[in-house]
Design an enzyme around this catalytic site. Structure first.
Site, PDB file in Angstrom:
ATOM      1  N   THR A 189      -1.312   5.449   0.384  1.00  0.00           N
ATOM      2  CA  THR A 189      -1.149   4.026   0.699  1.00  0.00           C
ATOM      3  C   THR A 189      -0.528   3.324  -0.514  1.00  0.00           C
ATOM      4  O   THR A 189      -0.546   3.875  -1.621  1.00  0.00           O
ATOM      5  CB  THR A 189      -2.508   3.366   1.001  1.00  0.00           C
ATOM      6  OG1 THR A 189      -3.332   3.547  -0.158  1.00  0.00           O
ATOM      7  CG2 THR A 189      -3.201   3.998   2.191  1.00  0.00           C
ATOM      8  N   GLU A 334      -2.062   4.397   7.519  1.00  0.00           N
ATOM      9  CA  GLU A 334      -3.192   5.091   8.149  1.00  0.00           C
ATOM     10  C   GLU A 334      -2.995   5.281   9.650  1.00  0.00           C
ATOM     11  O   GLU A 334      -3.799   5.912  10.314  1.00  0.00           O
ATOM     12  CB  GLU A 334      -4.488   4.289   7.915  1.00  0.00           C
ATOM     13  CG  GLU A 334      -5.018   4.329   6.488  1.00  0.00           C
ATOM     14  CD  GLU A 334      -4.505   3.168   5.637  1.00  0.00           C
ATOM     15  OE1 GLU A 334      -3.409   2.655   5.928  1.00  0.00           O
ATOM     16  OE2 GLU A 334      -5.214   2.789   4.680  1.00  0.00           O
ATOM     17  N   LYS A 443      -9.366 -19.983   3.268  1.00  0.00           N
ATOM     18  CA  LYS A 443     -10.596 -20.459   3.907  1.00  0.00           C
ATOM     19  C   LYS A 443     -10.904 -21.856   3.390  1.00  0.00           C
ATOM     20  O   LYS A 443     -11.515 -22.041   2.353  1.00  0.00           O
ATOM     21  CB  LYS A 443     -11.739 -19.494   3.637  1.00  0.00           C
ATOM     22  CG  LYS A 443     -11.529 -18.184   4.376  1.00  0.00           C
ATOM     23  CD  LYS A 443     -12.547 -17.115   4.037  1.00  0.00           C
ATOM     24  CE  LYS A 443     -12.180 -15.857   4.790  1.00  0.00           C
ATOM     25  NZ  LYS A 443     -12.610 -14.628   4.169  1.00  0.00           N
ATOM     26  N   TRP A 448     -10.322 -21.206   8.872  1.00  0.00           N
ATOM     27  CA  TRP A 448      -9.270 -20.321   8.383  1.00  0.00           C
ATOM     28  C   TRP A 448      -7.883 -20.924   8.630  1.00  0.00           C
ATOM     29  O   TRP A 448      -7.587 -21.419   9.716  1.00  0.00           O
ATOM     30  CB  TRP A 448      -9.347 -18.957   9.080  1.00  0.00           C
ATOM     31  CG  TRP A 448     -10.517 -18.121   8.651  1.00  0.00           C
ATOM     32  CD1 TRP A 448     -11.577 -18.541   7.900  1.00  0.00           C
ATOM     33  CD2 TRP A 448     -10.757 -16.745   8.953  1.00  0.00           C
ATOM     34  NE1 TRP A 448     -12.462 -17.513   7.709  1.00  0.00           N
ATOM     35  CE2 TRP A 448     -11.982 -16.392   8.345  1.00  0.00           C
ATOM     36  CE3 TRP A 448     -10.058 -15.764   9.657  1.00  0.00           C
ATOM     37  CZ2 TRP A 448     -12.522 -15.108   8.435  1.00  0.00           C
ATOM     38  CZ3 TRP A 448     -10.599 -14.489   9.748  1.00  0.00           C
ATOM     39  CH2 TRP A 448     -11.829 -14.163   9.140  1.00  0.00           C
TER      40      TRP A 448
HETATM   41  P1  AMP Z   1       1.537  -0.001   4.833  1.00  0.00           P
HETATM   42  O1  AMP Z   1       0.329   0.818   5.015  1.00  0.00           O
HETATM   43  O2  AMP Z   1       2.059  -0.036   3.437  1.00  0.00           O
HETATM   44  O3  AMP Z   1       2.596   0.397   5.807  1.00  0.00           O
HETATM   45  O4  AMP Z   1       1.152  -1.518   5.141  1.00  0.00           O
HETATM   46  C1  AMP Z   1       0.493  -1.857   6.335  1.00  0.00           C
HETATM   47  C2  AMP Z   1       0.358  -3.342   6.436  1.00  0.00           C
HETATM   48  O5  AMP Z   1       1.641  -3.962   6.520  1.00  0.00           O
HETATM   49  C3  AMP Z   1      -0.344  -3.798   7.690  1.00  0.00           C
HETATM   50  O6  AMP Z   1      -1.740  -3.684   7.596  1.00  0.00           O
HETATM   51  C4  AMP Z   1       0.137  -5.249   7.801  1.00  0.00           C
HETATM   52  O7  AMP Z   1      -0.598  -6.099   6.950  1.00  0.00           O
HETATM   53  C5  AMP Z   1       1.546  -5.154   7.292  1.00  0.00           C
HETATM   54  N1  AMP Z   1       2.468  -5.095   8.435  1.00  0.00           N
HETATM   55  C6  AMP Z   1       3.029  -4.009   9.000  1.00  0.00           C
HETATM   56  N2  AMP Z   1       3.838  -4.364  10.025  1.00  0.00           N
HETATM   57  C7  AMP Z   1       3.782  -5.723  10.116  1.00  0.00           C
HETATM   58  C8  AMP Z   1       4.379  -6.701  10.978  1.00  0.00           C
HETATM   59  N3  AMP Z   1       5.230  -6.375  11.932  1.00  0.00           N
HETATM   60  N4  AMP Z   1       4.049  -7.996  10.778  1.00  0.00           N
HETATM   61  C9  AMP Z   1       3.198  -8.369   9.793  1.00  0.00           C
HETATM   62  N5  AMP Z   1       2.629  -7.493   8.952  1.00  0.00           N
HETATM   63  C10 AMP Z   1       2.900  -6.189   9.107  1.00  0.00           C
END
Ligand code: AMP
Length: 548
Positions: A189, A334, A443, A448
């Site tokens: 991650t 994940e 918050k 929120w």
């Molecule tokens: P990663 O594991 O680095 O791919 O990041 C995942 C996170 O990216 C998710 O939990 C979201 O917070 C954000 N994310 C992924 N796709 C989107 C989307 N289309 N719109 C807003 N946030 C997104």
């Protein structure tokens, strides 16, 4: 009673085998780090991949061993994906944009033994090799002898040339039958909080994910498509394109390392790309290039955007001015990564253009195989009314059940739901909309406020290039929104003019308390806004009289 159907394990190698046999002449095109364009076919890709397995065996790689890559999107990276997984080892993609201490940590934690790297990463390898000397025996540079970089590495470490390894091998290899539950890939991650954590994909999860993203309402890939994964193969398997494209027999166009608007536009047109996938930052770069030069995408490709929220202006301009079909998807490392896509349902047929835009800005509905729910602070499930927002949880066959090496934070609750860290609404049609990351939500007096919604409005102002809203400490309301703005190059931002854009769009109490104009915005290694840095810098902005 058991079904009486044949059992064939779901294996990654079966995807390449299929493409080589049934789409043997279909092209894989790569813009190479050497600067030229390379072309070959699925049939040739499989033959070279089998040679690469023999080379890996000579390097001592065995089942379950991790094979690390530090590479851009290209055909050699594609071959390592299939050679490592296909032989029962694990392809461990490492994000070269991370800080070198994180890269060392990740390679060390994964226990990867050979490291395959593009020649552009030679200086990086020189920096990390001493710290990995006891573990990494072999560095393989993904090029030919003529382009091998000069290097100074610790004694005992072997350096190889990829093309020589492949040339010295024979292609007599037969893909083995493996347990479909065995590991095929490993990706860490981004580690915005704490150390990066390893997500271990299985053959089964990878193949199921490839089928799911191939469906018409997701990527909708066909054998006549020419798909360009701009999303990197070094992070969450380029959203599964290296698996879904062979499954469908679609041609692949790998863009290499230059992802600026001009380089991409010329590749789109020269290679007749019909579909491409990328994060909003990449699309904004392409859009700015097209607006500046008047260049257009001749094939009108389908554009899939994800990774962070799609700015409304991007969606509007791509759709209305350039006639591109934009799909919005959401996912996470994940989740392999795709969980939702935004294709319409019968209820949306005949919707007004404005309603369509509003729907498309939502992250979309679950792919079959993924289940979603939103819960309150107290853990109670919230209604799908498009208004109530809570913590998003997911479960499904391509969702992580834990992290590599038992790292803490597996976040599975007792019913097997994975907590995403996203805060969302879900509407009655099942469309999820992210209102925030749980740590980014503001918050204010117990209510929120969605930072994403406020950011989207700010970037609709013509002088604003990028916007971030963070929770700043407030003596009365605990937290209040602070708006941080980056002007477009050559523009000056007037904070009052930006605040005016909010009129009629949000409740008064959502309005940012102050505006800060900055010269630069911090980003993570995957191109996401790094709000933790901004929070650190500006958390006390309101209580310290406007000084950070
Ligand atoms: P990663 O594991 O680095 O791919 O990041 C995942 C996170 O990216 C998710 O939990 C979201 O917070 C954000 N994310 C992924 N796709 C989107 C989307 N289309 N719109 C807003 N946030 C997104």
């Amino acid at each position: 009673m058991h079904g009486l159907m044949q059992y064939h394990p779901l294996l990654v190698s079966s995807l390449l085998k299929h493409a080589a046999r049934y789409h043997g002449n279909t092209e894989i095109v790569s813009k190479r780090v050497e600067g030229d364009i390379h072309r070959y076919t699925y049939a040739e890709a499989e033959r070279r991949t089998k040679r690469l397995v023999r080379a890996l065996q000579r390097l001592g790689v065995k089942e379950s061993d991790r094979v690390a890559t530090l590479a851009w999107n290209g055909y050699r990276h594609f071959e390592i994906y299939y050679a490592a997984s296909g032989m029962g080892a694990v392809v461990h993609t490492v994000n070269p944009r991370l800080h070198e201490s994180d890269i060392s940590y990740i390679i060390n934690h994964a226990g990867s033994t050979p490291v395959f790297a593009d020649i552009t990463f030679a200086p990086l390898i020189e920096k990390i090799a001493p710290g990995l000397a006891g573990q990494v025996r072999d560095y393989v540079f993904m090029s030919d002898e003529a382009n091998m970089p000069p290097l100074e590495l610790p004694g005992g470490v072997r350096v190889h040339c990829y093309e020589s390894l492949v040339a010295e091998s024979v292609e007599d290899y037969e893909w083995p039958l493996l347990d479909e539950g065995s590991a095929s890939g490993l990706c860490y991650t981004s580690g915005t909080t704490g150390r990066p954590k390893g997500v271990v994909y299985s053959h089964r999860s990878t193949v199921l994910h490839a089928y799911a993203v191939s469906t018409a309402d997701a990527f909708g890939l066909r054998a006549i498509d020419r798909v360009m994964p701009i999303v990197p193969m070094f992070h969450v398997n380029a959203w599964g394109v290296p698996y879904a494209a062979p499954l469908n027999g679609a041609a692949i166009v790998f863009p290499g390392r230059h992802l600026d608007g001009a380089s991409l536009a010329s590749l789109f047109n020269a290679e007749r790309v019909t579909m491409a996938l990328g994060v909003p930052t990449v699309w904004m770069g392409l859009l700015q290039h097209m607006q500046r030069t008047g260049e257009r995408l001749e094939t009108k490709p389908r554009i899939l955007t994800g990774g962070s929220a799609c700015p409304p202006m991007l969606l509007e301009t791509f759709t209305k001015e350039y006639g591109l079909k934009v799909c919005h998807a959401w996912g996470m490392t994940e989740i392999s990564p795709v969980g939702t896509c935004d294709a319409p349902k019968p209820a949306h047929l005949g919707e007004s253009p404005e309603a369509e835009m509003r729907r498309k800005l939502k992250q979309g509905r679950a792919l079959a195989g993924i289940d979603l729910k939103i819960v309150s602070d107290a853990g109670e499930e919230l209604p799908w009314d498009g208004k109530a927002f809570g913590d998003l949880k997911v479960r499904g066959s391509w969702v992580a059940s834990g992290y590599f090496g038992g790292q803490p934070g597996s976040a599975l609750d007792e019913e097997g739901w994975f907590t995403t860290g996203d805060v969302c609404t879900i509407d009655p049609e099942g469309y999820m909309q992210i209102t925030d990351r749980s740590k980014d939500v503001v918050k204010s007096g117990g209510e929120w406020i969605s930072s994403i919604q406020l950011e989207n409005i700010a970037v609709s102002h013509p002088d604003v290039a990028e916007a971030a809203v963070i929770a700043a400490r407030h003596p009365k309301w605990d937290e209040r929104p602070l708006l941080i703005l980056l002007p477009k190059p050559g523009h000056t931002v007037n904070p009052q003019a930006v605040l005016k854009v909010y009129e009629g769009k949000v409740s008064k109490w959502w309005l940012p308390d102050a505006v800060v104009v900055v010269a630069e915005m911090p980003h993570t290694a995957t191109g996401k806004l790094q709000k933790s840095v901004l929070r650190e810098r500006y958390r006390d902005y309101l209580t310290s009289g406007g000084c950070s």
